[in-house]
Design a protein around this motif. Structure first.
Motif, short mmCIF file in Angstrom:
data_model
loop_
_atom_site.label_atom_id
_atom_site.label_comp_id
_atom_site.label_asym_id
_atom_site.label_seq_id
_atom_site.Cartn_x
_atom_site.Cartn_y
_atom_site.Cartn_z
N ASP A 163 4.26 9.88 -7.44
CA ASP A 163 3.63 10.05 -6.12
C ASP A 163 2.11 9.84 -6.22
O ASP A 163 1.50 9.23 -5.33
CB ASP A 163 3.92 11.45 -5.58
CG ASP A 163 5.39 11.64 -5.22
OD1 ASP A 163 6.08 10.61 -5.05
OD2 ASP A 163 5.83 12.79 -5.12
N GLU A 166 1.33 6.12 -6.62
CA GLU A 166 1.54 5.41 -5.36
C GLU A 166 0.39 5.66 -4.39
O GLU A 166 -0.08 4.75 -3.70
CB GLU A 166 2.86 5.86 -4.73
CG GLU A 166 4.09 5.35 -5.46
CD GLU A 166 5.38 5.77 -4.78
OE1 GLU A 166 5.30 6.55 -3.79
OE2 GLU A 166 6.46 5.33 -5.20
N GLU A 167 -0.11 6.89 -4.36
CA GLU A 167 -1.20 7.23 -3.44
C GLU A 167 -2.53 6.65 -3.89
O GLU A 167 -3.28 6.10 -3.07
CB GLU A 167 -1.31 8.75 -3.32
CG GLU A 167 -2.42 9.21 -2.40
CD GLU A 167 -2.53 10.72 -2.35
OE1 GLU A 167 -3.52 11.22 -1.78
OE2 GLU A 167 -1.63 11.42 -2.88
N ARG A 168 -2.82 6.74 -5.20
CA ARG A 168 -4.13 6.30 -5.69
C ARG A 168 -4.20 4.80 -5.94
O ARG A 168 -5.22 4.17 -5.66
CB ARG A 168 -4.45 7.04 -7.00
CG ARG A 168 -4.79 8.49 -6.81
CD ARG A 168 -6.07 8.66 -5.97
NE ARG A 168 -6.45 10.04 -5.86
CZ ARG A 168 -7.23 10.66 -6.73
NH1 ARG A 168 -7.71 10.00 -7.77
NH2 ARG A 168 -7.54 11.93 -6.57
N SER A 172 4.18 0.91 -5.94
CA SER A 172 5.44 1.38 -5.35
C SER A 172 6.54 0.36 -5.60
O SER A 172 6.33 -0.85 -5.43
CB SER A 172 5.27 1.63 -3.85
OG SER A 172 6.50 2.02 -3.28
#
Length: 410
Positions: A163, A166-168, A172
């Motif tokens: 997670d 994927e955010e930073r 993905s």
């Protein structure tokens, strides 16, 4: 006014007199100068007869002792400064780099005996993110492994790490999945990590503890004793955790029954597809591959190996497909795809080298592959690299790999 010489513990309080300074030693009444290296600090002493005042009245051997001690202190300060400088340089090099902490490589060719460590490293290769392995054995603040550091931030737990990435970093594998497929993917992942994991771990660390003990990477004169202690300690912890989980309260036969049900479920879900969710990779593939890897390569002669290399051959093809694509340095003998009751010594397998900073970009840069059609006929004997249908285990659409990698980078 007199001066005292001492070691500087922080750079902020150092008086830099250059790394090569000369002064008059006064040894034996000569004017010869003495050169030394280092960083020293100097501050004034009150005029109450300090060290340097005593030095002027002492004999020459006392002067020699004082000056030699000062030179040694200066040298120690310099060495300390250099070590700190190297450490600081390493920290600077880790900026914007993923530091992956995991257990040491085992003696066999398998990258890790921990499915979660293998999952995390495989995932990083799948999304083509460069990373640096740290095999220091240091657990996360939560007492878990693996964990990562990124720009001084620590993230623990494979799900939270994914997670975070994927955010930073926008990495993905699930962009093409529908909400329903994402739900199925998560359900399969939880089945594998919260249920199937315990049955395979039981087979690895309890039922086949002696064979697993040989795979541990421990060096030194007491390596055999340390491996024995480590393996039995791990096995004991696992049994206690399995009992707390609930699955450890069943008999050995019941545990293996649960394991077989999970493997058959995975084989049914996979079917004839290339990956679990279809023709493209998704995050669930990293989890399933890493938990099936022990059955393929570290549990010779066991029930899970019999299943995956026999009746559930599509799972073996699936594991080999991912291994070939993302672990080109992981050597596997083709004969491993045919189950045999006779097992070879684990030391005969080649050792997986530590590649340090890894990036899949160079690995898949050359995308030119030449394929020939399979020409097996029913009369032809099946080779070790073929499944019962006559299809090659390596028939994994390798010519489409590069296009998929390009899509992941977009």
């Amino acid at each position: 006014m007199y001066w005292r010489v001492g070691i500087a513990w922080t750079r902020s309080c150092v008086v830099d007199l250059c790394q090569n300074q000369s002064f008059s030693s006064g040894l034996l009444g000569s004017d010869e100068t003495l050169s030394f290296y280092g960083y020293i600090i100097a501050y004034p002493l009150q005029d109450y007869g300090g060290i340097m005042s005593a030095l002027g009245s002492d004999s020459w051997w006392r002067k020699t002792l004082y000056l030699t001690g000062g030179a040694l202190l200066a040298a120690a300060a310099y060495l300390l400064h250099e070590l700190l400088a190297i450490r600081k340089e390493e920290e600077l090099d880790s900026k914007d780099a993923i530091i992956l902490h995991q257990f040491s490589r085992p003696k066999t060719g398998t990258p890790s005996l921990s499915p979660f460590c293998l999952k995390m490293e495989t995932y990083l290769r799948m999304v083509d993110l460069p990373y640096q392995n740290y095999f220091d054995g240091k657990l996360s603040p939560q007492g878990k492994m693996p964990w990562i550091e990124y720009n001084q931030e620590q993230v623990c737990g494979s799900e939270f790490i994914i997670d975070f990435l994927e955010e930073r970093l926008g990495a993905s594998l699930n962009k093409s999945l529908t909400p329903q497929e994402k739900a199925v993917s998560r359900a399969v992942t939880k089945m594998v990590e919260e249920h199937f994991y315990w049955t395979i771990a039981y087979c690895q660390w309890v039922d086949n503890l002696e064979e697993t003990q040989k795979m541990l990477s421990v060096s030194g004169p007491l390596s055999d004793l340390l491996k024995w202690i480590l393996s039995h300690l791990t096995g004991g912890i696992l049994k206690r955790e399995m009992y707390g989980h609930g699955i450890g309260r069943f008999s050995k036969e019941e545990v293996y029954t649960l394991m077989e049900k999970d493997m058959r479920t995975l084989a049914t879900l996979l079917g004839e597809k290339k990956y679990l969710m279809g023709s493209k990779l998704s995050t669930v593939d990293a989890a399933v591959f890493s938990h099936l890897a022990p059955a393929m390569w570290t549990l010779p002669g066991t029930r899970p190996e019999q299943l995956i290399k026999g009746e559930l051959i599509n799972l073996a093809m699936y594991c080999e497909r991912i291994r070939r694509r993302f672990w080109p340095e992981w050597f596997v003998d083709l004969e491993d795809f045919c189950y045999s009751d006779s097992t070879e010594d684990s030391d005969s397998h080649s050792k997986l080298p530590d590649l340090g900073l890894y990036s899949g970009t160079d690995t898949f840069h050359d995308c030119t592959h030449t394929h020939t059609s399979n020409t097996h006929t029913p009369k032809d004997p099946l080779s070790p690299d073929s499944d019962p249908t006559g299809h090659s285990l390596y028939d994994s659409d390798m010519d489409t790999e590069c296009s998929e990698m390009d899509q992941l980078k977009c």
